[in-house]
Design an enzyme around this catalytic site. Sequence first.
Site, mmCIF file in Angstrom:
data_model
loop_
_atom_site.group_PDB
_atom_site.id
_atom_site.type_symbol
_atom_site.label_atom_id
_atom_site.label_comp_id
_atom_site.label_asym_id
_atom_site.label_seq_id
_atom_site.Cartn_x
_atom_site.Cartn_y
_atom_site.Cartn_z
ATOM 1 N N ASP A 84 0.815 -1.205 0.000
ATOM 2 C CA ASP A 84 0.000 0.000 0.000
ATOM 3 C C ASP A 84 0.860 1.271 0.000
ATOM 4 O OD1 ASP A 84 -2.365 1.481 0.161
ATOM 5 O OD2 ASP A 84 -2.350 1.524 2.335
ATOM 6 N N CYS B 45 -21.338 -11.338 -4.924
ATOM 7 C CA CYS B 45 -22.163 -10.384 -4.174
ATOM 8 C C CYS B 45 -23.649 -10.546 -4.516
ATOM 9 C CB CYS B 45 -21.733 -8.948 -4.474
ATOM 10 S SG CYS B 45 -20.154 -8.494 -3.742
ATOM 11 N N CYS C 220 -27.107 -8.423 -3.348
ATOM 12 C CA CYS C 220 -26.902 -7.764 -2.050
ATOM 13 C C CYS C 220 -26.442 -6.315 -2.238
ATOM 14 C CB CYS C 220 -25.874 -8.533 -1.220
ATOM 15 S SG CYS C 220 -25.472 -7.762 0.370
ATOM 16 N N CYS D 63 -23.757 2.981 3.949
ATOM 17 C CA CYS D 63 -22.797 4.090 3.953
ATOM 18 C C CYS D 63 -23.498 5.411 4.279
ATOM 19 C CB CYS D 63 -22.094 4.196 2.602
ATOM 20 S SG CYS D 63 -20.867 5.518 2.573
ATOM 21 N N CYS E 144 -15.866 9.425 1.339
ATOM 22 C CA CYS E 144 -15.635 8.288 2.232
ATOM 23 C C CYS E 144 -15.132 8.769 3.601
ATOM 24 C CB CYS E 144 -14.617 7.357 1.585
ATOM 25 S SG CYS E 144 -14.177 5.918 2.590
ATOM 26 N N SER F 256 -13.214 7.292 5.643
ATOM 27 C CA SER F 256 -11.770 7.044 5.758
ATOM 28 C C SER F 256 -10.981 8.200 5.159
ATOM 29 C CB SER F 256 -11.394 5.738 5.064
ATOM 30 O OG SER F 256 -11.815 4.627 5.825
ATOM 31 N N CYS G 69 -12.845 3.888 8.735
ATOM 32 C CA CYS G 69 -14.246 3.470 8.844
ATOM 33 C C CYS G 69 -14.366 2.017 8.386
ATOM 34 C CB CYS G 69 -15.127 4.365 7.976
ATOM 35 S SG CYS G 69 -16.874 3.907 7.961
ATOM 36 N N ASP G 70 -15.215 1.260 9.078
ATOM 37 C CA ASP G 70 -15.425 -0.155 8.731
ATOM 38 C C ASP G 70 -16.875 -0.464 8.355
ATOM 39 O OD1 ASP G 70 -12.804 -1.077 9.127
ATOM 40 O OD2 ASP G 70 -13.124 -1.380 11.276
ATOM 41 N N CYS H 175 -21.129 -6.385 5.592
ATOM 42 C CA CYS H 175 -20.977 -7.361 4.497
ATOM 43 C C CYS H 175 -21.184 -8.789 5.002
ATOM 44 C CB CYS H 175 -19.591 -7.224 3.884
ATOM 45 S SG CYS H 175 -19.270 -8.437 2.570
#
Length: 324
Positions: free
Chosen positions: A142, A197, A200, A207, A223, A225, A250-251, A257
């Site tokens: 990253d 997915c 869903c 969010c 976002c 984050s 943020c999660d 999920c």
Amino acid sequence: MVGKCTITQQMEKDKYAKIIKNQAKNLGFDFCGIAKAGFLEEEAPKLESWLNQNHHGKMAYMANHFDKRLDPTKLVEGAKTVISLIYNYFPENELSAGVEDYKLAKYAYGTDYHFVIKDKLKKLLKDLQAEIGDFEGRVFVDSAPVMERQWAQKSGLGWLGKNSLLLNKQMGSFFFLAEMIIDLEVTADPPMVKDYCGTCTKCLDACPTDAIVQAGVVDGSRCISYLTIELKESIPSEFKGKTENWVFGCDICQDVCPWNRFSKPHQEPDFQPHPDLLGFSKHDWEEMTEETFQKVFKKSALKRTKFEGLKRNVSFASEKYNSE
């Protein structure tokens, strides 16, 4: 003779793949996938569109090195293989117990992952060079223009969910991705082509800032984050009362999920929270001094937002309650 040579070469590439995966497992990586290095042709127009719509907000660096993001051979000369790795960070217990508690993204509970995983990657590269022989490569966590989720998908580790994160059938999405780009030819894994997915939309619906503008596309400038980490100036007032007490990252889109019901606690001691952080109250966050910040978050990813940035985030989140 040509056929025999080809078979021998394939056996060598198969052997390399097995060695790489075994060594990765020995170092604690949960999954290892292999892809043939090359230009990410399908991603080029998507990345260009995302940038043109200013979804990167103030993250100017996202617009840099456009060619390098799409072509690993521009990062490692003669690159033939991209190795993608998954490392679990899902905690045994969440730090925030109450609705009004200030919250950190789970990946930031312990020691900064850049250091922990980079060290493992360097050892992996060194071990592989010792066992396989002379080849060159670079490791990434990253910290360089590598489209890690796309490479992980191409190497069969998962698919890109509606929240744009890589989802893995066995462990959801609470994991770090890391890469190794090498000039050695290795047998590639088949890509993950199916999207699991289905219909869903839990992540889109949950969010609070409407950052997921369409399936698989996140407006980074909205976002939480981004607002609490990447944005260095004041958080726009339009997000007042919408950050849901997240003060670093943020999660939300991961917490809702369904695939994350398969998440299991990590086994990495370095990802355990600092002892002082375990008992942090709302008052502790609001009255934090720079001395406390430097002590508790000395080796943490929170150093990225600095003391002033964290205080800004706490203040912004607290205004929701102070104004009620």
